[in-house]
Motif scaffolding. Structure first.
Motif, short mmCIF file in Angstrom:
data_model
loop_
_atom_site.label_atom_id
_atom_site.label_comp_id
_atom_site.label_asym_id
_atom_site.label_seq_id
_atom_site.Cartn_x
_atom_site.Cartn_y
_atom_site.Cartn_z
N TYR A 94 -2.56 68.00 5.47
CA TYR A 94 -1.74 68.90 4.96
C TYR A 94 -2.25 69.97 4.49
N LEU A 95 -3.29 69.77 3.50
CA LEU A 95 -3.81 70.96 2.75
C LEU A 95 -4.51 71.90 3.51
N PHE A 96 -5.38 71.22 4.66
CA PHE A 96 -5.94 72.61 5.46
C PHE A 96 -5.24 73.16 6.46
N LEU A 97 -3.96 72.42 6.73
CA LEU A 97 -3.09 73.16 7.80
C LEU A 97 -2.42 74.21 7.18
N ILE A 98 -2.27 74.16 5.73
CA ILE A 98 -1.72 75.49 5.00
C ILE A 98 -2.77 76.16 4.60
N LEU A 99 -3.92 75.90 4.05
CA LEU A 99 -5.14 76.67 3.51
C LEU A 99 -5.43 77.52 4.73
N MET A 100 -5.72 77.04 5.90
CA MET A 100 -6.45 77.70 7.30
C MET A 100 -5.39 78.94 7.59
N PRO A 101 -4.20 78.73 7.64
CA PRO A 101 -3.34 80.16 8.23
C PRO A 101 -3.26 80.97 6.97
N VAL A 102 -3.27 80.35 5.77
CA VAL A 102 -2.91 81.47 4.51
C VAL A 102 -4.42 82.32 4.48
N SER A 103 -5.18 81.59 4.55
CA SER A 103 -6.77 82.35 4.33
C SER A 103 -6.93 83.36 5.49
N GLY A 104 -6.37 82.87 6.60
CA GLY A 104 -6.53 83.77 7.91
C GLY A 104 -5.67 85.06 7.87
N PHE A 105 -4.28 84.72 7.29
CA PHE A 105 -3.48 85.84 7.16
C PHE A 105 -3.75 86.75 5.94
N LEU A 106 -4.59 86.24 5.00
CA LEU A 106 -5.26 87.14 3.70
C LEU A 106 -6.58 87.97 4.26
N ALA A 107 -7.28 87.25 5.24
CA ALA A 107 -8.49 87.87 5.83
C ALA A 107 -8.06 89.20 6.53
N THR A 108 -7.20 88.86 7.43
CA THR A 108 -6.83 90.11 8.56
C THR A 108 -6.21 91.40 7.72
N ASN A 109 -5.36 90.93 6.51
CA ASN A 109 -4.65 91.87 5.65
C ASN A 109 -5.88 92.66 4.93
N ALA A 110 -7.02 91.87 4.40
CA ALA A 110 -8.05 92.42 3.68
C ALA A 110 -8.91 93.33 4.60
N HIS A 111 -8.86 92.87 5.73
CA HIS A 111 -9.70 93.72 6.56
C HIS A 111 -8.91 94.97 7.09
N GLY A 112 -7.73 95.18 6.70
CA GLY A 112 -6.89 96.32 7.04
C GLY A 112 -5.99 96.26 8.17
N PHE A 113 -5.74 94.85 8.58
CA PHE A 113 -4.92 94.86 9.87
C PHE A 113 -3.50 93.92 9.18
N PRO A 114 -2.52 94.78 8.69
CA PRO A 114 -1.37 93.95 8.45
C PRO A 114 -0.63 93.15 9.90
N LEU A 115 0.05 92.07 9.43
CA LEU A 115 0.70 91.32 10.63
C LEU A 115 1.91 91.93 11.06
N LYS A 116 2.12 92.14 12.53
CA LYS A 116 3.29 92.18 13.10
C LYS A 116 3.41 91.11 13.73
#
Length: 175
Positions: A94-116
């Motif tokens: 449960y922890l990693f199935l939440i942490l993994m998408p959150v960290s991926g979402f924040l990584a792409t945002n921090a790289h300058g690619f907002p999610l559509k």
């Protein structure tokens, strides 16, 4: 093997969420690996699909956490150490199935690619382009994926042990 009764099965919403998330993760994982091998003209399509499905997994996991409070897992008789190990692995999944998408979402945002989301819905970014922290989120995402793969292997191994060696109803509780 004893016949399974409905009192020993997970609730229908729990079973549906379990299998939907499992299928989405099994789809998302190879998409993420293929990004490194995709041609430049389609790499952004792979990112969009990978991140969109990952974001869907996040929301389904949040629903799953709420569902778990509403629909407690059925009691399963097992030795205390085995029950503790099962609860620990499930908790870490449960922890990693939440942490993994959150960290991926924040990584792409921090790289300058907002999610559509699926190319349709603009998703608000809690952080803007932040090149200093982007590698940290990317590392957390990558490590989370490998840890999740190990947890998945343990989970499948336990299911196979129950089904093939012990011949008990553990697998039937979730299908």
């Amino acid at each position: 093997m004893a016949a399974i009764g409905t009192q020993n099965r997970y609730a229908a919403p729990s079973r549906l969420l379990h299998w939907a998330i499992a299928l989405l993760v099994l789809l998302t994982w190879p998409l993420g690996l293929m990004i490194g091998f995709a041609k430049k003209d389609v790499v952004l399509d792979f990112y969009l699909l990978h991140e969109s499905i990952g974001f869907l997994v996040l929301w389904l996991m949040l629903i799953r956490v709420g569902n778990r409070w509403l629909n407690r897992p059925p009691r399963h008789e097992a030795p205390p150490l085995e029950r503790y190990a099962a609860e620990a692995v499930h908790g870490l999944l449960y922890l990693f199935l939440i942490l993994m998408p959150v960290s991926g979402f924040l990584a792409t945002n921090a790289h300058g690619f907002p999610l559509k989301w699926f190319g349709v819905v603009d998703v608000w970014s809690p952080i803007g382009k932040s090149p200093d922290i982007a590698p940290v989120f990317s590392a957390v995402h990558e490590w989370s994926a490998w840890i999740l793969l190990g947890l998945f292997a343990i989970h499948i191994g336990a299911v196979l042990m129950h089904h093939i060696i012990r011949k008990d109803d553990t697998l039937y509780r979730i299908i």
